[in-house]
Design a protein around this motif. Sequence first.
Motif, PDB file in Angstrom:
ATOM      1  N   TYR A   1     -63.729 -48.125 -17.946  1.00 28.15           N
ATOM      2  CA  TYR A   1     -64.626 -46.861 -18.655  1.00 28.15           C
ATOM      3  C   TYR A   1     -64.059 -46.367 -19.907  1.00 28.15           C
ATOM      4  N   ASP A   2     -62.642 -46.775 -20.272  1.00 29.56           N
ATOM      5  CA  ASP A   2     -61.836 -46.295 -21.443  1.00 29.56           C
ATOM      6  C   ASP A   2     -61.831 -44.814 -21.522  1.00 29.56           C
ATOM      7  N   VAL A   3     -61.464 -44.160 -20.344  1.00 24.72           N
ATOM      8  CA  VAL A   3     -61.307 -42.801 -20.171  1.00 24.72           C
ATOM      9  C   VAL A   3     -59.971 -42.509 -19.846  1.00 24.72           C
ATOM     10  N   SER A   4     -59.311 -41.202 -20.047  1.00 28.49           N
ATOM     11  CA  SER A   4     -58.207 -40.737 -19.324  1.00 28.49           C
ATOM     12  C   SER A   4     -58.475 -40.129 -18.112  1.00 28.49           C
ATOM     13  N   VAL A   5     -57.307 -39.850 -17.317  1.00 33.60           N
ATOM     14  CA  VAL A   5     -57.417 -39.308 -16.119  1.00 33.60           C
ATOM     15  C   VAL A   5     -56.608 -38.063 -15.959  1.00 33.60           C
ATOM     16  N   ASP A   6     -56.865 -36.749 -15.742  1.00 34.71           N
ATOM     17  CA  ASP A   6     -55.808 -35.723 -15.553  1.00 34.71           C
ATOM     18  C   ASP A   6     -56.305 -35.197 -14.016  1.00 34.71           C
TER      19      ASP A   6
ATOM     20  N   ILE B  25     -66.400 -34.336 -15.952  1.00 31.84           N
ATOM     21  CA  ILE B  25     -66.127 -35.178 -17.238  1.00 31.84           C
ATOM     22  C   ILE B  25     -66.117 -34.308 -18.446  1.00 31.84           C
ATOM     23  N   GLU B  26     -64.979 -34.461 -19.027  1.00 36.54           N
ATOM     24  CA  GLU B  26     -64.981 -33.729 -20.530  1.00 36.54           C
ATOM     25  C   GLU B  26     -64.609 -34.587 -21.479  1.00 36.54           C
ATOM     26  N   ASN B  27     -65.802 -34.917 -22.262  1.00 39.21           N
ATOM     27  CA  ASN B  27     -65.626 -36.087 -23.199  1.00 39.21           C
ATOM     28  C   ASN B  27     -65.319 -37.353 -22.846  1.00 39.21           C
TER      29      ASN B  27
END
Length: 400
Positions: free
Chosen positions: A350-355, A391-393
Amino acid sequence: MSDKMLAQLFSRYLAGDATPEEIKTLMEWLEQPGNEAEAQRLMQEGWEKFHPTHPVLSTGTSARMLDTILAATPSKEAGRPGLLRRMSRSFTAGRVAAAFILLSLGGIYLATRPSSHPAVATLPVIHHPAARDIAPGTDGAILTLGDGRTIILDSANDGELARQGNTSIVKRHGQLSYNVKERSETSPLYNTMRIPRGRQFRLVLPDGSRVWLNAASSIRYPTAFTGKERSVDITGEAYFEVARDPGRPFRVRAGETRVDVLGTHFNIMAYEEENAIRTTLLEGAVKVTRDGASHLLHPGQEACMSKDTRSIQVVNDAPITEVVAWKNGLFYFHNGTSLQTVMRQIARWYDVSVDYEETPHSMEFGGKISRNSNLSEVLKILEISKVHFRIENKKIIVMP
């Protein structure tokens, strides 16, 4: 209640069509003494009717389906009397309890298992506004030619894209192929196909070998194979179906790991963020080499090359279905997959980062989810295991 009516009730429940009144009737029947054997039979028959192709249910079917009913129907008491309590004890004795949830999302399912203590999952109310939703990945890649030119394959029209010597490059329906008019012994040019996060693509090499490339991967290869061997370099993950050519062995390099083949089907996973490079063989035979040590793999085996110890461990019964699931449009998590592993796969697709707001709980997952699902649908399924997200952006925040 007649056997016919009972069977219909179970069928409606498993199909997701049961009304609240029908579910209540089913619960009341399950609480009555002496119904254990009949309940197990109906659960088994109903599951095989609606979900005949889910291999995760090859054992323990009734236990998992009972957990479904327990999870979907909160109890007002601390314990569960009658049939439910007795069946739960018999199914979970001597093992960690699994919570198995059926979802009306096109046959998607997920089994979750806390590694430290038994638990029964409940169905929370989750809201992921559509405005913040993220669509699944799609076909796309960036092709860099030997002369430095770059072609964005996402937007390129089907047809011939370029010519390099005696070779033409053609795109057709999410696949790139090389048509070699005549073989030449001159030094070939080298092209690189890079797959960004949130993309995947297929490639037919000049020798006819087929390659599927997963998100966040790349492959470097010649426009024509000359000499006594065929060599390519990859990063990330790729599935190969190698064209047989006994006179010219095929070689894949992934960092310091080398895989030699004559003609075979195999998957190699070599993401930088993973703790091991895994080569999994489906057909044929391959030799995996690292630091001078070699292992010959047979179908069904996997070579796991640890980045920490630099050793090669051979797994005899590799989870083939899970390994190639990405190629077949699925996330497939073998029972025991950690939350961090699950989230790394999701981040790439999904081309996202994870924190993480805090250190993740020790939680294991099993099941499969369509890679065609929007991100919110995937997170809803994962939240069943009491892991929460926002989800933030382009970032997923994992909350306690």
